[in-house]
Motif scaffolding. Structure first.
Motif, PDB file in Angstrom:
ATOM      1  N   LEU A 180       0.554  -1.041   0.117  1.00 20.12           N
ATOM      2  CA  LEU A 180       0.120  -0.414  -0.107  1.00 20.12           C
ATOM      3  C   LEU A 180       0.796   0.845   0.053  1.00 20.12           C
ATOM      4  N   HIS A 181       0.346   2.145  -0.674  1.00 17.32           N
ATOM      5  CA  HIS A 181       1.084   3.463  -0.258  1.00 17.32           C
ATOM      6  C   HIS A 181       0.678   4.501   1.275  1.00 17.32           C
ATOM      7  N   ILE A 182       1.534   3.435   1.825  1.00 13.56           N
ATOM      8  CA  ILE A 182       1.413   3.880   3.373  1.00 13.56           C
ATOM      9  C   ILE A 182       2.314   5.067   3.538  1.00 13.56           C
ATOM     10  N   PRO A 183       3.094   5.779   3.201  1.00 15.16           N
ATOM     11  CA  PRO A 183       4.054   6.760   3.494  1.00 15.16           C
ATOM     12  C   PRO A 183       2.845   8.005   3.563  1.00 15.16           C
ATOM     13  N   GLU A 184       2.736   7.338   1.818  1.00 12.02           N
ATOM     14  CA  GLU A 184       1.657   8.646   1.703  1.00 12.02           C
ATOM     15  C   GLU A 184       0.447   8.575   1.870  1.00 12.02           C
ATOM     16  N   TYR A 185      -0.313   7.551   2.216  1.00  5.36           N
ATOM     17  CA  TYR A 185      -1.638   8.168   3.306  1.00  5.36           C
ATOM     18  C   TYR A 185      -1.370   8.646   4.639  1.00  5.36           C
ATOM     19  N   ILE A 186      -0.827   8.587   5.259  1.00  2.00           N
ATOM     20  CA  ILE A 186      -0.166   8.467   6.750  1.00  2.00           C
ATOM     21  C   ILE A 186       0.212  10.119   6.330  1.00  2.00           C
ATOM     22  N   SER A 187       0.253  10.936   5.291  1.00  2.00           N
ATOM     23  CA  SER A 187       1.465  11.701   5.547  1.00  2.00           C
ATOM     24  C   SER A 187       0.308  13.073   5.417  1.00  2.00           C
ATOM     25  N   ALA A 188      -0.894  11.957   4.144  1.00  2.00           N
ATOM     26  CA  ALA A 188      -2.368  12.700   4.710  1.00  2.00           C
ATOM     27  C   ALA A 188      -3.002  12.628   5.745  1.00  2.00           C
ATOM     28  N   ILE A 189      -2.943  12.147   6.079  1.00  2.80           N
ATOM     29  CA  ILE A 189      -3.308  12.343   7.364  1.00  2.80           C
ATOM     30  C   ILE A 189      -2.679  13.226   8.495  1.00  2.80           C
ATOM     31  N   SER A 190      -1.774  13.244   8.636  1.00  2.00           N
ATOM     32  CA  SER A 190      -0.940  14.306   9.735  1.00  2.00           C
ATOM     33  C   SER A 190      -1.498  15.604   8.598  1.00  2.00           C
ATOM     34  N   LYS A 191      -1.664  15.716   7.930  1.00  2.00           N
ATOM     35  CA  LYS A 191      -1.570  16.709   7.152  1.00  2.00           C
ATOM     36  C   LYS A 191      -3.588  17.582   7.265  1.00  2.00           C
ATOM     37  N   GLY A 192      -3.754  16.575   8.042  1.00  4.13           N
ATOM     38  CA  GLY A 192      -5.442  16.516   8.491  1.00  4.13           C
ATOM     39  C   GLY A 192      -6.669  16.531   7.116  1.00  4.13           C
ATOM     40  N   ASP A 193      -6.131  15.268   6.420  1.00  5.10           N
ATOM     41  CA  ASP A 193      -6.771  15.254   5.439  1.00  5.10           C
ATOM     42  C   ASP A 193      -7.183  13.727   4.847  1.00  5.10           C
ATOM     43  N   PRO A 194      -7.990  13.261   6.102  1.00  5.15           N
ATOM     44  CA  PRO A 194      -8.334  12.129   5.385  1.00  5.15           C
ATOM     45  C   PRO A 194      -8.929  10.666   3.787  1.00  5.15           C
ATOM     46  N   GLU A 195      -9.567  12.319   3.324  1.00  6.63           N
ATOM     47  CA  GLU A 195      -9.860  12.184   2.390  1.00  6.63           C
ATOM     48  C   GLU A 195      -8.842  11.755   1.659  1.00  6.63           C
ATOM     49  N   GLU A 196      -7.688  12.700   1.205  1.00  9.57           N
ATOM     50  CA  GLU A 196      -6.508  12.604   0.327  1.00  9.57           C
ATOM     51  C   GLU A 196      -6.258  10.750   0.742  1.00  9.57           C
ATOM     52  N   SER A 197      -6.148  10.842   2.070  1.00 15.79           N
ATOM     53  CA  SER A 197      -4.872   9.756   2.582  1.00 15.79           C
ATOM     54  C   SER A 197      -6.105   8.226   2.242  1.00 15.79           C
ATOM     55  N   LEU A 198      -7.315   8.355   2.308  1.00 11.75           N
ATOM     56  CA  LEU A 198      -8.326   7.147   1.592  1.00 11.75           C
ATOM     57  C   LEU A 198      -7.920   7.103   0.265  1.00 11.75           C
ATOM     58  N   THR A 199      -7.911   8.123  -0.473  1.00  7.24           N
ATOM     59  CA  THR A 199      -7.579   7.382  -2.060  1.00  7.24           C
ATOM     60  C   THR A 199      -6.551   7.120  -1.957  1.00  7.24           C
ATOM     61  N   TRP A 200      -5.372   7.144  -1.407  1.00 10.23           N
ATOM     62  CA  TRP A 200      -4.432   6.742  -1.625  1.00 10.23           C
ATOM     63  C   TRP A 200      -4.835   5.716  -1.223  1.00 10.23           C
ATOM     64  N   ILE A 201      -4.934   4.630  -0.108  1.00 12.79           N
ATOM     65  CA  ILE A 201      -4.838   3.316   0.568  1.00 12.79           C
ATOM     66  C   ILE A 201      -6.515   2.307  -0.797  1.00 12.79           C
ATOM     67  N   TYR A 202      -7.538   4.261  -1.357  1.00 10.32           N
ATOM     68  CA  TYR A 202      -7.744   3.160  -2.365  1.00 10.32           C
ATOM     69  C   TYR A 202      -7.299   2.886  -3.036  1.00 10.32           C
ATOM     70  N   LYS A 203      -6.163   2.984  -3.619  1.00  9.19           N
ATOM     71  CA  LYS A 203      -5.807   2.761  -4.737  1.00  9.19           C
ATOM     72  C   LYS A 203      -5.536   1.091  -4.380  1.00  9.19           C
ATOM     73  N   ARG A 204      -4.794   0.410  -3.444  1.00  5.42           N
ATOM     74  CA  ARG A 204      -4.537  -0.731  -3.509  1.00  5.42           C
ATOM     75  C   ARG A 204      -4.951  -1.794  -2.089  1.00  5.42           C
ATOM     76  N   ASN A 205      -6.185  -1.007  -1.894  1.00  3.27           N
ATOM     77  CA  ASN A 205      -7.289  -2.015  -0.408  1.00  3.27           C
ATOM     78  C   ASN A 205      -8.957  -1.124  -1.248  1.00  3.27           C
ATOM     79  N   PRO A 206      -9.343  -2.075  -1.304  1.00  2.00           N
ATOM     80  CA  PRO A 206     -10.182  -1.863  -1.398  1.00  2.00           C
ATOM     81  C   PRO A 206     -11.654  -1.651  -0.231  1.00  2.00           C
TER      82      PRO A 206
END
Lengths: 165, 307, 181, 377, 618
Positions: free
Chosen positions: E222-248
């Motif tokens: 999974l795009h783990i650093p990317e989605y964690i970074s998005a959470i840290s940014k305060g953006d769970p939606e962007e985070s989920l976009t990253w997750i969803y690329k490889r995990n539905p």
């Protein structure tokens, strides 16, 4: 002390405290001269600096005048925005003569034109022909690579693992 | 025989030159050591000046035209010439011609020659430096002249050999005892002559980037250094002859010179530089006052009281 | 003749005068090196005010383009034999200013450098160490950068001109700078 | 260079140009004034900055907030710590990070030590320009002891890179405070010697008293800050007026000299040095135990909330200010550095130097203690 | 001294300087002498000099390279070392001292503590006269580039080791999610771990160094650093976009994933690893409409695919195949989708509504589902093969492994998954006062034990090795023991006693013998081993299971090379039979949800590759 802010607000300007000693005033471009003049008459005699922020997405340059009052121990941050594609603003050298050098610097680094400033010759840079360097659309790394002829390995030698996307 | 005599004189002249140079360089080296100690460090080896000179002479150099070259020669030769008339201990190359006036005149010639040379370089810094040097000269030559006048008047002669001879016979006969104020004035003048602080306006690295020397490089600077070393020897030598009774042998002569120079170095170490007009006016105040006072005393002693 | 050269080199190594020119921030470690705590005069190295008298040129760190021009002038004014010391990272490969628009990356493209010292900035000990090394090099006749400069003047000149004599913008302009009048 | 008369037909004098710097022992750092001279007197002074321009403000925009900590000390080389502290204080204000008391004390110690070091460096420069080399050697030699302290504390002699948002990078090493106290004792012994050797020295006084006089109003008008301003009689010190860190818990005074000439400028610094020693002694006594850093997110995730702030610190040269703008990302959007020497070096000098004799120019430069890297940036 | 005092001019005052003429200078005569001011001679004990790197300890995470403000650090492939652990990369930092500014930020951010700085700082280089000018810049800069190794290790300077690791800029302490008190949670099946609040999530996410060591550990990368970074940014939606690329199935994974990533997390080397799983749960639970952020565009290319089994592999296959435009039909034998997730995982870990949120999002991409349709019984496998362009087998493991001891056929001796099915479908409602023995140490064993606790039973887990060898999550084990589950280490089952029902359970206490081939130590029972009997109302064997593919005709079974344990497939999930794909536990080496999702996704890609090839052939 707090009444200075009320006075400014009474002039129909947005002003707010940043901390105990610092407040910011947002001024439309046309009124910047009169506001600075007013602040100077209100003991803000020290001119501490002039900065500029390039809000490229907004298409604006934000000029930031930092003033100091030694009597009130206060700092005033006066901000004004000017359009980015034709950045012109009047020079403040009538109020503070030393503003001249700060404006000269901002002219060099941002390409802002200060009307009334007699001395906008090159200052820090010599033979500069490119985009003014502190603008956001100036890529310093690309410039450096091009002019000084070196290449940067962006991957740091790490090959990203091959993945099926 | 004349030829042989000439050759002997010539080699003796060379010998004196080399000796003066070596002594001057050595003094310079020791002075650097002393300075270093006061500055809480060890400093270079005392032979450093020899190495510096050698290096300079082996270095490439740039000339700024014939006037530049000629000026340097004109600065260098009179200094050597003056040296030839200096009684060094018991030895004098031309015993009959050690006229004080001539020596001082030759020394001034040297500085003027130097001035001509460095001005030819066209660098404003050297021009300023040279004008300062000349202004300073105008400062210290006046009290120096006053003191020389005293000595003339006192000794009734202008020949160094005779002045030295008059002082023989013990410490109490030295002019330093007889004319202490004059000696004081001359010691201050020596500070100025050698261009040591507070009178180093002429070179002043931080103000005018070493003034006259700014365009001197390599061999030219080497010659400058030789000139300075010879001048050091010459100027201290004159004062030893004038006030410290010369010396029975060469070593004592050098020792006396060194004592004079030592004081100069100490003052140099603790005082900063004056402005040039301040320096000149200083020379026209204290040393001149001392010199004139000495002259008056001498006149009163010799002329009026007839001691 | 070779003995003579050896003697000359020996004295050259023992008496190196450096140019008192602070080109960059590495110069902050020069005062301590020059003065009583470290005292480089022990090696016969003294600061000199003008390039005519100096034997060594210290490039103490980064060179802004504007300074590069002065440094080249200075270097060319110096009398041979002359040596250049590159202080710290900035002279070697750009250092911390590797991406700066106003700081050169590699010094030896513009003037020949005889010895490089690692560090940002080099400590006085490192500076002294490099002086000792340079002394040995000079005495062994290995430091010949100035000859290289003369031999390859065309190459150096071309590099210098590329940076100093720009006639057109380095990068394609994205936006036209607005000028009035 | 030729002695070319400039075409000014109505003037009988021959003007010529003289460069003070960049390659000149009389200038501080790599900076230049182009002087138009009339005899030995300056007729016009034009600063020629940019010889140290590295484009810091641009480079900072390309780096992470904490990566910049390696960059900013280089803005003012002789006194790098003020940069670090001002920058960190700005970040802390914007991100609302509490700094532990101990860290604040350590910061004060570092700042005051840096102030002493900067004084020693500045006055040694004066020694160099006036030919008082012994004082230069002494002062720089003694400054090295401060660098030793810094080196032990931070691992670097000149660039300490010791501050971090939220506090300082590591605690004081064991025995460090004793060492500091020893150093203060040593300074206590050396100061009377400095006074006798430098400040009471008649020639130093002759060279500086009355030189470059500036009145209080003029000083404010020309943007002078710090000791230069105070020497003109405006008693304004950020440490007192807008106390940051723990300066309000410490007992110190702002000395008054107020003659406005070059001598009072160095005297002001000398007297403030005494106060710095007083502050340091209090810090040694008062420093509390406890944590020395509030943990903040790691460099890659350290985002400063949207906003802007002007953070300032009283450096030995005057007000060092950082105007920072954040757009909420891991990198600053814009950092503007206000160097204390800017107004004096680039603007006021053009006025002050006119009419001055050439030998006074370097002395004036060094008594204002200007630092070219902080305006070249 | 007052200002007036200092101001007073005194012509004789400077004479004070002369006293130093007779004092010893304070010069340090380097190189003859060294500084003597620090506790050690020379420069300071924490000097920032050249780097040293413990190459064996270094894991090649590259954080030093990324934090370097001067871009001086390059990670370079090395061949001469053996990796520190299974997650370690083979790259090691190489330093360019033509760049380095000795700021030590790399040391401050080194998660292993292998990178340190020494007190050595002297390196000079002089280009030889013979080098040509064109080559010189290259040669010079190369001389200042070297790999940090143990050359300077004897002279340590700026060091951030185990002792002062908290001076680093890494935050080693995890923000633990709120958990219900063990006493309260053991009587209820409601979920006991709270999903992070926004502040907690941001704080936890801000610990991430973003090096991506976890990415390689994750079976589906999974795009783990990317989605964690998005959470840290305060953006769970962007985070989920990253997750969803490889995990539905983000929320399911967020709750119950085996989080290999956390084992690999570099922060965990010296501290606690990031709670990557909980962070994923945070972003999934904070986004309502998955498909909106995943940029799913319904399209169809007219090709039809079938997926057998309704578990994570098939769902993942279905989603990514839909993304590519295929029409997918899922055949599920049970009445609900979800497979092992539905029946195997207790609801206190994975509430069914959370699970359905993920599944419904996938189904809303218009995937056809045929429930209660068992292939082989209701539909013929051959028919599927004929009528669909490709068939995906995602049946999972349903045939349990047996204990192979006496008494195993007694009543109340059940298999773990069967037991969990009973718990989940409600057939098993009350175990009050019953004594239950669970054999095994995996997550299923834990689920069984803890579900039983919640049903009121008294539970003992018997495991062959030590607790630390258990394959179950350490967190699970800890939570289980908090809830009062007894764990017997090194207990090898001997026999189950009872007439009809199980009554007593006997195990022997084994001793551990190191495995000569380097695996986990093996328990060995000999004559001396003491035997223990405990009473048991239920014995649950949770020791693993194998796939059952009886629905496939035997000839095809042979063709695909099924060996009874798993179906061999290639990286695209292709079996040896054309058009037949397989994923999930049936073919995976690791048997967990994320691997199943990964295999489903790869199979979808494989279908694309396969069909493209087929068409090319036509």
């Amino acid at each position: 002390m707090a009444d200075i802010l009320d006075e400014i607000r009474a002039m129909d300007l947005k002003a707010s405290w940043l901390n105990d000693w610092e407040f910011e005033v947002i001024v439309p471009k046309e009124r910047i001269g009169s506001v600075l003049d007013y602040l100077k008459s209100r003991t803000f005699k020290g001119f501490m600096g002039l900065s500029c922020v390039d809000w490229i997405d907004e298409g604006k340059f934000e000029l930031v005048y930092i003033l100091q009052s030694y009597d009130l121990s206060l700092e005033a941050i006066v901000k004004t925005k000017i359009p980015r594609h034709r950045p012109v603003i009047e020079s403040m050298n009538a109020i503070w003569k030393l503003c001249e050098v700060y404006e000269r610097e901002m002219h060099e680094f941002f390409g802002i034109e200060f009307v009334g400033n007699p001395n906008l010759r090159p200052f820090f840079l010599e033979n500069w022909l490119d985009t003014p360097p502190l603008r956001k659309d100036f890529d310093t790394l690309a410039f450096s690579e091009e002019l000084f002829e070196f290449k940067e390995d962006e991957t740091h030698g790490i090959n990203p693992p091959e993945r099926i996307e | 025989m004349v030829i042989v005599e000439f050759l002997i004189k010539l080699s003796q002249g060379f010998g004196i030159g080399a000796l003066a140079l070596a002594t001057g360089l050595l003094f310079g080296g020791i002075a650097r050591k002393i300075m270093a100690r006061i500055q809480r460090r060890y400093g270079p080896p005392f032979t450093q000046n020899f190495m510096d000179l050698f290096k300079l002479l082996s270095k490439g150099s740039v000339s700024h035209g014939w006037a530049f070259d000629l000026g340097l020669v004109a600065g260098f030769v009179p200094m050597l010439a003056a040296l030839m008339f200096l009684p060094i201990g018991p030895f004098t190359l031309f015993p009959s011609d050690s006229s004080l006036i001539m020596i001082v005149y030759l020394m001034m010639m040297a500085y003027l020659g130097m001035a001509m040379g460095v001005l030819a370089s066209g660098n404003p810094n050297s021009a300023i430096g040279m004008s300062r040097a000349l202004m300073l000269m105008a400062g210290y030559e006046v009290p120096f002249a006053a003191v020389i006048f005293s000595i003339y008047f006192f000794s009734k002669t202008g020949y160094l050999t005779q002045i030295v001879a008059m002082q023989s016979g013990g410490f109490m006969n030295w002019n330093i005892v007889k004319m202490p104020l004059g000696f004081l004035a001359v010691e201050i003048v020596l500070q100025g002559m050698l261009g040591e602080k507070p009178f180093d306006q002429a070179i002043a690295p931080a103000e005018i980037a070493s003034g006259p020397m700014v365009e001197l490089g390599g061999k030219y600077l080497g010659f400058g250094m030789i000139q300075h070393s010879v001048a050091l020897f010459l100027e201290t030598g004159i004062i030893v002859d004038l006030f410290l009774g010369g010396a029975p042998n060469f070593w004592i002569f050098i020792a006396k010179q060194f004592v004079l120079y030592f004081v100069v170095v100490l003052v140099d170490a603790i005082l900063p530089r004056l402005r040039v007009h301040e320096a000149t006016s200083f020379f026209w105040k204290l040393p001149l006052f001392l010199g004139i006072l000495q002259a008056v005393i001498v006149i009163i002693q010799g002329g009026v009281l007839n001691v | 003749m070779s003995e003579w050269t050896e003697i000359v080199d020996y004295f050259r190594g023992r008496s190196m005068w450096m140019l008192h020119y602070c080109t960059g921030c590495g110069a902050i470690e020069l005062p301590p090196t020059m003065t009583s705590r470290w005292d480089m005069e022990r090696f016969g190295i003294t600061p000199m005010a003008t390039p005519r008298q100096a034997d060594i040129l210290l490039i103490t760190g980064y060179l802004a383009i504007k300074t590069l021009k002065r440094v080249i002038y200075t270097y060319e004014q110096m009398q041979p034999p002359k040596w250049v010391l590159g202080f710290g990272s900035c002279t070697i490969n750009g250092g911390i200013y590797w991406d700066s628009y106003n700081v050169i990356e590699r010094l030896d493209k513009y003037i020949p450098v005889d010895i490089y010292i690692a560090g940002c900035m080099p400590r006085p000990e490192a500076i002294l160490d490099s002086f000792v090394k340079l002394k040995e090099m000079v005495q062994n006749g290995e430091a010949k950068g100035y000859e290289k400069y003369v031999k390859n003047y065309e190459w150096y000149k071309a590099n210098q001109d590329k940076v100093l004599k720009r006639t057109k913008p380095v990068l394609e302009r994205i936006e036209k700078v607005t000028k009035i009048g | 260079m030729e002695l070319t008369p400039l075409n000014e037909s109505n003037d009988d004098y021959r003007y010529y140009e003289l460069f003070i710097g960049p390659n000149h022992p009389g200038i501080e750092g790599n900076f230049s004034y182009i002087l138009k001279m009339k005899g030995h007197t300056v007729a016009e002074a034009t600063p020629d900055p940019g010889l140290l321009h590295r484009g810091f403000e641009k480079l900072m925009e390309r780096r992470l907030w904490t990566q910049n900590l390696a960059l900013i000390p280089r803005i003012c080389v002789p006194e790098p710590d003020v940069n670090e502290v001002a920058y960190c204080m700005g970040i802390e204000h914007m991100a609302k990070i509490e700094v532990p008391k101990r860290a604040q004390y350590i910061r004060v110690i570092v700042l005051e030590l840096a102030r002493i070091a900067s004084f020693l460096f500045g006055v040694s420069g004066l020694g160099g320009t006036t030919g008082h080399y012994t004082s230069a050697q002494w002062l720089i030699g003694d400054r090295d002891y401060i660098l030793d302290l810094f080196e032990w504390l931070t691992g670097g002699r000149v660039y300490h890179i010791y501050q971090y948002p939220g506090g300082v990078k590591n605690d004081l090493p064991e025995g460090w405070l004793d060492k500091l106290s020893d150093f203060l004792d040593y300074m206590g012994k050396r100061l009377p010697e400095y006074d006798k050797f430098i400040f009471k020295n008649p020639i130093i006084q002759k060279r500086t008293v009355g030189l470059g006089y500036i009145s209080a109003d003029e000083a404010i008008e020309n943007g002078l800050t710090g000791p230069n301003l105070r020497a003109s009689g405006v008693i304004y010190d950020i440490r007192k007026a807008q106390p940051y860190l723990v300066y309000d818990e410490l007992d110190f005074e702002i000395p008054k000299t107020g003659d406005g000439d070059a001598f009072s400028r160095i005297l002001q610094r000398r007297l403030e040095l005494g106060e710095s020693i007083k502050i340091l002694r209090q810090c040694i006594k008062q420093i509390p135990q406890g944590p020395y850093r509030t943990k903040v997110p790691n460099p890659f995730q350290f985002r400063v909330p949207k906003g802007s702030y002007y953070s300032k610190v009283e450096s030995s040269r005057g007000e060092f200010g950082y105007y920072m703008v954040s757009d909420g990302d891991v990198k600053p959007y814009r950092v503007y550095v206000r160097g204390p020497s800017y107004s004096i070096g680039l603007y006021y000098a053009t006025k002050a130097l006119v009419g001055m004799r050439i030998e006074d120019v370097p002395v004036w430069i060094h008594t204002t203690d200007m630092c070219p890297p902080d305006f070249d940036r | 001294m007052s200002s007036q005092d200092i101001e007073k001019k005194n012509g004789f005052a400077p004479i004070v300087g002369l006293k130093y003429l007779f004092k010893k200078p304070h010069t340090v005569r380097y190189p003859k002498e060294d500084l003597e001011v620090f506790p050690i001679s020379g420069n300071s004990p924490n000097y920032r000099g050249f780097h040293t790197n413990d190459l064996e300890k270094c894991i090649g995470c590259g954080n030093c390279a990324r934090v370097c403000p001067t871009d001086a650090v390059t990670m370079v492939e090395t061949t001469d070392l053996k990796p520190a652990n299974k997650f370690a990369k083979t790259v090691r930092p190489v330093f360019d001292y033509g760049r380095c500014c000795f700021c030590a930020q790399c040391v401050d951010v080194c998660p292993t503590g292998s990178l340190q700085m020494s007190r050595d700082y002297i390196h000079t280089f002089h280009p030889s006269v013979s080098i040509s000018v064109e080559e010189e810049p290259e040669i010079v800069s190369k001389d200042f580039i070297w790999r940090a190794d143990s050359t300077h290790v004897g002279n340590p300077g700026y060091v951030r080791n185990e002792k002062n690791k908290f001076d680093k800029v890494i935050n080693f302490e995890r923000t633990a999610p709120k958990k219900t008190d063990p006493a309260k949670r053991k009587i209820s099946f409601s979920k006991y771990v709270q999903i992070y609040s926004k502040e907690e999530a941001e704080k936890e996410a801000s610990r991430c160094l973003g090096c991506g060591a976890c990415v390689e550990a994750c079976p589906n990368e999974l795009h783990i650093p990317e989605y964690i970074s998005a959470i840290s940014k305060g953006d769970p939606e962007e985070s989920l976009t990253w997750i969803y690329k490889r995990n539905p199935l983000p929320l399911i994974c967020g709750e119950v994933c085996t989080h290999q990533c956390e084992e690999a997390c570099v922060v965990g080397i010296q501290g606690e690893p990031l709670a990557i799983r909980w962070l994923k749960a945070f972003s999934a639970s904070n986004v309502d409409d998955y498909l909106k952020i995943s940029n799913f565009l319904p399209k169809s290319n007219g090709k039809k695919l079938a997926a057998i089994g309704g578990g994570p592999a098939s769902l993942s296959f279905g989603y990514y195949a839909r993304l590519l435009g295929y029409d997918v039909t899922i055949y599920e034998a049970e009445e609900k989708l979800g497979g092992a997730m539905m029946w195997g995982i207790p609801i206190y870990r994975l509430p069914k509504d959370e699970m359905m949120k993920d599944i419904n999002a996938i189904l809303s991409t218009r995937i056809e589902v045929k429930l209660n349709t068992k292939v082989g019984r209701d539909v013929k496998f051959e028919d599927l093969m004929r009528s669909y362009d490709a068939v995906f087998i995602g049946v999972g493991n349903s045939k349990p492994m047996t204990l192979r001891i006496k008494g195993e056929d007694l009543e109340n001796v059940v298999q773990g998954l069967t037991f969990m099915h009973m718990v989940n479908d409600g057939t098993l409602k009350d175990l009050n006062g019953k004594k239950i023995v669970v054999v095994g140490g995996g997550n299923v064993a834990m689920d069984v034990a803890r579900s039983s606790v919640r049903l009121g039973a008294d539970v003992t887990i018997v495991y062959r090795r030590r607790i630390k060898d258990m394959p179950a999550d350490p967190e699970e084990i800890e939570d289980a023991s908090q809830e009062g589950v007894k764990i017997v280490e090194m207990g090898v089952p001997i026999e189950i006693y009872g007439e009809k029902h199980a009554k007593e359970f006997e195990y022997a206490v084994a001793s551990l013998v190191p495995d000569p081939s380097g695996g986990r130590p093996r328990p060995v029972v000999d004559d001396k081993s003491p035997h223990v009997k405990i009473s048991a109302d239920y014995v649950v064997a949770a020791i693993g299971q194998t796939p059952s593919i009886d629905f496939i005709p035997v000839d095809i079974q042979q063709k695909i090379g099924f060996d009874g344990k798993s179906i061999p497939v290639d990286e695209y999930g292709r079996t040896k039979v054309k058009g037949l794909f397989c994923g999930g536990d049936a073919s995976n080496a690791r048997q967990d949800i994320i691997s199943a999702i990964g295999s489903g996704m790869r199979a979808a890609k494989g279908v694309e590759v396969y069909l493209a090839k087929e068409e090319g052939n036509v």
